[in-house]
Design an enzyme around this catalytic site. Structure first.
Site, PDB file in Angstrom:
ATOM      1  N   SER A   1      48.543  33.726 -16.885  1.00 10.96           N
ATOM      2  CA  SER A   1      49.477  34.579 -16.151  1.00 10.96           C
ATOM      3  C   SER A   1      50.484  33.665 -15.464  1.00 10.96           C
ATOM      4  O   SER A   1      50.505  33.520 -14.254  1.00 10.96           O
ATOM      5  CB  SER A   1      48.731  35.415 -15.115  1.00 10.96           C
ATOM      6  OG  SER A   1      48.138  34.598 -14.142  1.00 10.96           O
TER       7      SER A   1
ATOM      8  N   HIS B   1      43.001  37.876 -17.536  1.00  9.11           N
ATOM      9  CA  HIS B   1      41.879  36.958 -17.746  1.00  9.11           C
ATOM     10  C   HIS B   1      40.634  37.641 -18.299  1.00  9.11           C
ATOM     11  O   HIS B   1      39.583  37.020 -18.419  1.00  9.11           O
ATOM     12  CB  HIS B   1      41.508  36.253 -16.437  1.00  9.11           C
ATOM     13  CG  HIS B   1      42.593  35.354 -15.920  1.00  9.11           C
ATOM     14  ND1 HIS B   1      42.564  34.804 -14.664  1.00  9.11           N
ATOM     15  CD2 HIS B   1      43.725  34.895 -16.510  1.00  9.11           C
ATOM     16  CE1 HIS B   1      43.644  34.054 -14.494  1.00  9.11           C
ATOM     17  NE2 HIS B   1      44.365  34.102 -15.593  1.00  9.11           N
TER      18      HIS B   1
ATOM     19  N   GLU C   1      41.948  38.743 -10.026  1.00 10.85           N
ATOM     20  CA  GLU C   1      40.823  37.972  -9.479  1.00 10.85           C
ATOM     21  C   GLU C   1      40.241  38.628  -8.234  1.00 10.85           C
ATOM     22  O   GLU C   1      40.973  38.956  -7.301  1.00 10.85           O
ATOM     23  CB  GLU C   1      41.291  36.546  -9.126  1.00 10.85           C
ATOM     24  CG  GLU C   1      41.773  35.803 -10.365  1.00 10.85           C
ATOM     25  CD  GLU C   1      42.553  34.534 -10.046  1.00 10.85           C
ATOM     26  OE1 GLU C   1      42.305  33.919  -8.989  1.00 10.85           O
ATOM     27  OE2 GLU C   1      43.414  34.171 -10.854  1.00 10.85           O
TER      28      GLU C   1
ATOM     29  N   GLU D   1      37.741  32.712 -16.204  1.00 10.35           N
ATOM     30  CA  GLU D   1      37.423  31.806 -15.104  1.00 10.35           C
ATOM     31  C   GLU D   1      35.954  31.876 -14.718  1.00 10.35           C
ATOM     32  O   GLU D   1      35.568  31.461 -13.624  1.00 10.35           O
ATOM     33  CB  GLU D   1      38.338  32.102 -13.910  1.00 10.35           C
ATOM     34  CG  GLU D   1      39.802  31.866 -14.274  1.00 10.35           C
ATOM     35  CD  GLU D   1      40.753  31.947 -13.101  1.00 10.35           C
ATOM     36  OE1 GLU D   1      40.346  32.381 -12.004  1.00 10.35           O
ATOM     37  OE2 GLU D   1      41.928  31.569 -13.278  1.00 10.35           O
TER      38      GLU D   1
ATOM     39  N   ASP E   1      43.452  38.029  -6.061  1.00  5.61           N
ATOM     40  CA  ASP E   1      44.726  37.635  -6.655  1.00  5.61           C
ATOM     41  C   ASP E   1      45.167  38.819  -7.495  1.00  5.61           C
ATOM     42  O   ASP E   1      44.630  39.071  -8.576  1.00  5.61           O
ATOM     43  CB  ASP E   1      44.591  36.377  -7.528  1.00  5.61           C
ATOM     44  CG  ASP E   1      45.940  35.979  -8.142  1.00  5.61           C
ATOM     45  OD1 ASP E   1      46.954  36.645  -7.826  1.00  5.61           O
ATOM     46  OD2 ASP E   1      45.977  35.014  -8.930  1.00  5.61           O
TER      47      ASP E   1
ATOM     48  N   GLU F   1      46.668  37.255  -2.851  1.00  2.00           N
ATOM     49  CA  GLU F   1      47.647  36.424  -3.558  1.00  2.00           C
ATOM     50  C   GLU F   1      48.542  37.314  -4.427  1.00  2.00           C
ATOM     51  O   GLU F   1      48.062  38.287  -5.017  1.00  2.00           O
ATOM     52  CB  GLU F   1      46.863  35.428  -4.424  1.00  2.00           C
ATOM     53  CG  GLU F   1      47.694  34.487  -5.262  1.00  2.00           C
ATOM     54  CD  GLU F   1      46.784  33.571  -6.097  1.00  2.00           C
ATOM     55  OE1 GLU F   1      45.635  33.292  -5.677  1.00  2.00           O
ATOM     56  OE2 GLU F   1      47.205  33.162  -7.188  1.00  2.00           O
TER      57      GLU F   1
ATOM     58  N   ASP G   1      51.901  32.579  -5.280  1.00  2.00           N
ATOM     59  CA  ASP G   1      51.642  31.748  -6.458  1.00  2.00           C
ATOM     60  C   ASP G   1      52.836  31.841  -7.409  1.00  2.00           C
ATOM     61  O   ASP G   1      53.770  31.039  -7.320  1.00  2.00           O
ATOM     62  CB  ASP G   1      50.336  32.221  -7.112  1.00  2.00           C
ATOM     63  CG  ASP G   1      50.083  31.611  -8.470  1.00  2.00           C
ATOM     64  OD1 ASP G   1      50.699  30.592  -8.796  1.00  2.00           O
ATOM     65  OD2 ASP G   1      49.240  32.157  -9.241  1.00  2.00           O
TER      66      ASP G   1
ATOM     67  N   LYS H   1      49.806  24.499  -7.446  1.00  2.00           N
ATOM     68  CA  LYS H   1      49.321  24.135  -8.781  1.00  2.00           C
ATOM     69  C   LYS H   1      50.180  22.992  -9.296  1.00  2.00           C
ATOM     70  O   LYS H   1      51.402  23.148  -9.460  1.00  2.00           O
ATOM     71  CB  LYS H   1      49.471  25.317  -9.736  1.00  2.00           C
ATOM     72  CG  LYS H   1      48.539  26.490  -9.456  1.00  2.00           C
ATOM     73  CD  LYS H   1      48.948  27.680 -10.309  1.00  2.00           C
ATOM     74  CE  LYS H   1      47.907  28.783 -10.280  1.00  2.00           C
ATOM     75  NZ  LYS H   1      48.468  30.054 -10.826  1.00  2.00           N
TER      76      LYS H   1
ATOM     77  N   HIS I   1      43.290  25.627  -9.552  1.00  2.00           N
ATOM     78  CA  HIS I   1      43.114  25.353 -10.985  1.00  2.00           C
ATOM     79  C   HIS I   1      44.025  26.280 -11.782  1.00  2.00           C
ATOM     80  O   HIS I   1      44.806  27.039 -11.217  1.00  2.00           O
ATOM     81  CB  HIS I   1      41.651  25.622 -11.357  1.00  2.00           C
ATOM     82  CG  HIS I   1      41.302  27.094 -11.295  1.00  2.00           C
ATOM     83  ND1 HIS I   1      40.239  27.654 -11.949  1.00  2.00           N
ATOM     84  CD2 HIS I   1      41.920  28.146 -10.652  1.00  2.00           C
ATOM     85  CE1 HIS I   1      40.210  28.957 -11.716  1.00  2.00           C
ATOM     86  NE2 HIS I   1      41.204  29.271 -10.934  1.00  2.00           N
ATOM     87  N   ARG I   2      43.891  26.276 -13.119  1.00  2.00           N
ATOM     88  CA  ARG I   2      44.513  27.268 -13.994  1.00  2.00           C
ATOM     89  C   ARG I   2      43.402  27.992 -14.752  1.00  2.00           C
ATOM     90  O   ARG I   2      42.269  27.521 -14.823  1.00  2.00           O
ATOM     91  CB  ARG I   2      45.464  26.613 -15.015  1.00  2.00           C
ATOM     92  CG  ARG I   2      46.619  25.836 -14.439  1.00  2.00           C
ATOM     93  CD  ARG I   2      47.491  26.578 -13.451  1.00  2.00           C
ATOM     94  NE  ARG I   2      48.032  27.849 -13.877  1.00  2.00           N
ATOM     95  CZ  ARG I   2      49.330  28.135 -14.006  1.00  2.00           C
ATOM     96  NH1 ARG I   2      50.223  27.195 -13.758  1.00  2.00           N
ATOM     97  NH2 ARG I   2      49.740  29.338 -14.365  1.00  2.00           N
ATOM     98  N   SER I   3      43.759  29.112 -15.376  1.00  2.00           N
ATOM     99  CA  SER I   3      42.716  29.844 -16.114  1.00  2.00           C
ATOM    100  C   SER I   3      42.260  29.058 -17.344  1.00  2.00           C
ATOM    101  O   SER I   3      41.116  29.150 -17.765  1.00  2.00           O
ATOM    102  CB  SER I   3      43.202  31.239 -16.486  1.00  2.00           C
ATOM    103  OG  SER I   3      44.458  31.179 -17.126  1.00  2.00           O
TER     104      SER I   3
ATOM    105  N   LYS J   1      40.938  26.972  -4.967  1.00  2.00           N
ATOM    106  CA  LYS J   1      40.628  28.102  -5.841  1.00  2.00           C
ATOM    107  C   LYS J   1      40.328  27.524  -7.205  1.00  2.00           C
ATOM    108  O   LYS J   1      41.217  26.979  -7.856  1.00  2.00           O
ATOM    109  CB  LYS J   1      41.830  29.044  -5.893  1.00  2.00           C
ATOM    110  CG  LYS J   1      41.549  30.294  -6.702  1.00  2.00           C
ATOM    111  CD  LYS J   1      42.704  31.261  -6.641  1.00  2.00           C
ATOM    112  CE  LYS J   1      43.620  31.083  -7.830  1.00  2.00           C
ATOM    113  NZ  LYS J   1      44.322  32.322  -8.213  1.00  2.00           N
TER     114      LYS J   1
HETATM  115  C1  2PG Z   1      46.439  32.354 -11.003  1.00  2.00           C
HETATM  116  C2  2PG Z   1      45.859  31.470 -12.065  1.00  2.00           C
HETATM  117  C3  2PG Z   1      44.606  30.734 -11.705  1.00  2.00           C
HETATM  118  P1  2PG Z   1      46.670  31.394 -14.505  1.00  2.00           P
HETATM  119  O1  2PG Z   1      47.147  33.315 -11.297  1.00  2.00           O
HETATM  120  O2  2PG Z   1      46.300  32.075  -9.822  1.00  2.00           O
HETATM  121  O3  2PG Z   1      43.581  31.517 -11.217  1.00  2.00           O
HETATM  122  O4  2PG Z   1      45.813  32.058 -13.305  1.00  2.00           O
HETATM  123  O5  2PG Z   1      46.254  29.985 -14.597  1.00  2.00           O
HETATM  124  O6  2PG Z   1      46.335  32.219 -15.727  1.00  2.00           O
HETATM  125  O7  2PG Z   1      48.109  31.533 -14.109  1.00  2.00           O
HETATM  126 MG    MG Z   2      47.691  33.615  -9.087  1.00  2.00          MG
END
Ligand code: 2PG
Ligand code: MG
Length: 424
Positions: A43, A158, A167, A210, A246, A287, A314, A339, A367-369, A390
Site C-alpha cells: 500500500s 495485506h 492493520e 504481516e 492503520d 495511522e 504515513d 520508513k 517496516h514494510r509489508s 511498527k
Molecule cells: C503501512 C505499511 C507497513 P506497506 O502502510 O504502514 O505496515 O504497509 O508496506 O504495504 O505500505
Molecule cells: Mg501505513
C-alpha cells in the site's frame, strides 16, 4: 591510506517475504564490512521515492536487475575512497549521481541498500553495535526501547478478507519493559488465534502479509472486539495494552467516499466514526485516517481527537521533509511514521526524523509489508530513541527478526534501558 575508506560496493538480488526480488548490497572498507536488504511496500504512497522494477517477463515484471546493475556499475566506483564513517557524504554522493527528485534514475531500492550497508560497514569498522553507531549519527545516546506496534489482524491490501482497514494492532505501552511487552504480544496473539478458530473455524487463522490473522470478517468493530477478547483471555488490562489502527485510508477511498463496513462514508462522517471508535475502544494511535492527499481531512481528525490519541502520518508524508513540513504547519497529524525506503537514504530519513521531533511529534519507525530478515530498523529505532516501532505480528521470521534483535539490544543496554514513548 584511510582504513575506513570504502574499497568495494556490490549488490545482488535476493527474495523478500512475498517471494518478490529485492536488492541486497554489501559495502567493504579496510576496517569492516556491512550488508543490508531493502523492504518493499504494497500500500505504497504515491509520493514515495521510486522502487525500480525491471518490468520484463521474469518475476512477473518485478525483477530488480537494473537496480542491482546500478549499484554495481554506476554507484560502486563513485563511492570508492569515501570514508564509510561519513554517512552523509556517501548518501549525498548517491543523491547527486541520481539527480532526480524521486530517485528514479538509479532507484531508491538500489540507493537505500547501499546507504544501510554503509552504516553497517562503518559500525563494524569501529567495532560498535549498529544502534550505537546510529545514535552517534544523531548525536544522541541510545537508550529507549520502542513500544512494539504489533499488527495482529490484517486487512486492506495485506489480506484476502473484507476488512477495509489494513492493520489492527496492539501497543503494550503500559508494560514495564520491551521484553514484557513482547511477551504480552505473543500471548495475546495466541489467545486471538484460539478465539478466532473457535468463533469462525480454522480458516480464520490463516495469516496476512504481516503475520497477523486474516479472519473472514469485514466489520471494523468485529475485528477490534476480537482483539479486546484476546487481551482479556490473556489476563491483560487496557492500561497495559492499547490498540492501534492503520486505516491506510487511500486504499478504500473511491470517488470522494470511504468504502468501509458495507457503507460509503463521507470524509466528515469518517472523522466522527474515528471519534466514536476511540470512545468505544482503548485506541492510542490511528495511522492514515484519511487518504494521502487530504491534508485538510487529516487536520480535522487531528483537531477532533489528536489531543487524546496519536494521529500518525504515513502515505501522506512519505518520510519526505517537504510534505512533512506542510503537515506540521497545518497540524495535519501529531506523529510521523518513518520508513527508510519511502525516501531512500538514512541521511534524508534523519532530516525527517529531526523535523518531526523539533515540532514535538512522536515518531514510529516502520517496516514494510514485503520484508526481509534484515533487522536494521530495530537498531534504528533504539539508536534514534524513536520510542515506537511498527514491525508486524510477533510471528513470521521477517517480523520476529526485528523483535528478537530488540530483545538482544535491551539486554546489551542493561540498566540503562528505558522503555517506550511517554506521550503514547
Ligand atoms: C503501512 C505499511 C507497513 P506497506 O502502510 O504502514 O505496515 O504497509 O508496506 O504495504 O505500505
Ligand atoms: Mg501505513
Amino acid at each position: 591510506m584511510n582504513n575506513f575508506a570504502i574499497k568495494k560496493v556490490k549488490a545482488r538480488w535476493v527474495l523478500d517475504s512475498r517471494s518478490t526480488p529485492t536488492v541486497e548490497a554489501e559495502v567493504h572498507s579496510g576496517k569492516g564490512s556491512g550488508r543490508a536488504m531493502v523492504p518493499s511496500g504494497a500500500s505504497t504512497g504515491t509520493h514515495e521515492a521510486l522502487e525500480m522494477r525491471d518490468g520484463t517477463k521474469e518475476f512477473h515484471g518485478k525483477g530488480v536487475r537494473n537496480a542491482v546493475d546500478n549499484v554495481n556499475k554506476k554507484i560502486a566506483e563513485h563511492l570508492e575512497g569515501i570514508d564509510s564513517r561519513n554517512q552523509e557524504q556517501v548518501d549525498r554522493k548517491m543523491i547527486e549521481l541520481d539527480g532526480t527528485d524521486n530517485k528514479s534514475k538509479l532507484g531508491a531500492n538500489a540507493i537505500l541498500a547501499v546507504s544501510m550497508a554503509n552504516a553497517r560497514c562503518a559500525s563494524s569498522g569501529l567495532r560498535k553495535e549498529l544502534f550505537e553507531y546510529l545514535a552517534g549519527m544523531n548525536k544522541d545516546d541510545a537508550k529507549v526501547l520502542p513500544v512494539p506496534m504489533m499488527n495482529i489482524i490484517n486487512g486492506g491490501m495485506h489480506a484476502g478478507n473484507g476488512l477495509a482497514m489494513q492493520e489492527f494492532m496492539i501497543l503494550p505501552s503500559g508494560m514495564k519493559n520491551f521484553s514484557e511487552a513482547l511477551k504480552a504480544g505473543a500471548e495475546i496473539y495466541h489467545s486471538l488465534k484460539g478465539y478466532l478458530k473457535e468463533k469462525h473455524g480454522k480458516g480464520a487463522i490463516n495469516v496476512g502479509d504481516e503475520g497477523g490473522f486474516a479472519p473472514p470478517i469485514s466489520d471494523t468493530r468485529q475485528a477490534l472486539g476480537a482483539i479486546m477478547k484476546a487481551i482479556e483471555i490473556s489476563g491483560y488490562s487496557s492500561n497495559e495494552i492499547k490498540l492501534g489502527l492503520d486505516a491506510a485510508a487511500s486504499s478504500f477511498f473511491k470517488e470522494g467516499l470511504y468504502h468501509i463496513d458495507g457503507k460509503k462514508i463521507s470524509p466528515e462522517d469518517m472523522a466522527s466514526f474515528y471519534g466514536k471508535l476511540c470512545e468505544e475502544y482503548p485506541i492510542a494511535s490511528i495511522e492514515d485516517p484519511m487518504h494521502e492527499e487530504d491534508f485538510d481531512g487529516f487536520r480535522k481528525v487531528t483537531e477532533a481527537i489528536g489531543r487524546k490519541i496519536q494521529i500518525l502520518g504515513d502515505d501522506v508524508f512519505v518520510t519526505n521533509v517537504k510534505r512533512l513540513s506542510r503537515g506540521i504547519e497545518m497540524k495535519a497529524a501529531n506523529a510521523l511514521l518513518l520508513k527508510l525506503n519511502q525516501v531512500g537514504t538514512i541521511t534524508e530519513a534523519l532530516d525527517a526524523f529531526r523535523m518531526a521531533r523539533k515540532a514535538g511529534w512522536n515518531v514510529a519507525i516502520s517496516h514494510r509489508s514485503g520484508e526481509t530478515e534484515d533487522s536494521f530498523i530495530a537498531d534504528l529505532a533504539v539508536g534514534w530513541n524513536a520510542g515506537q516501532i511498527k514491525t508486524g505480528a510477533p510471528a513470521r521470521g521477517e517480523r520476529t527478526a526485528k523483535y528478537n534483535q530488540l530483545l538482544r539490544i535491551e539486554e546489551m543496554l542493561g540498566k540503562k534501558a528505558l522503555f517506550g514513548d511517554t506521550k503514547l
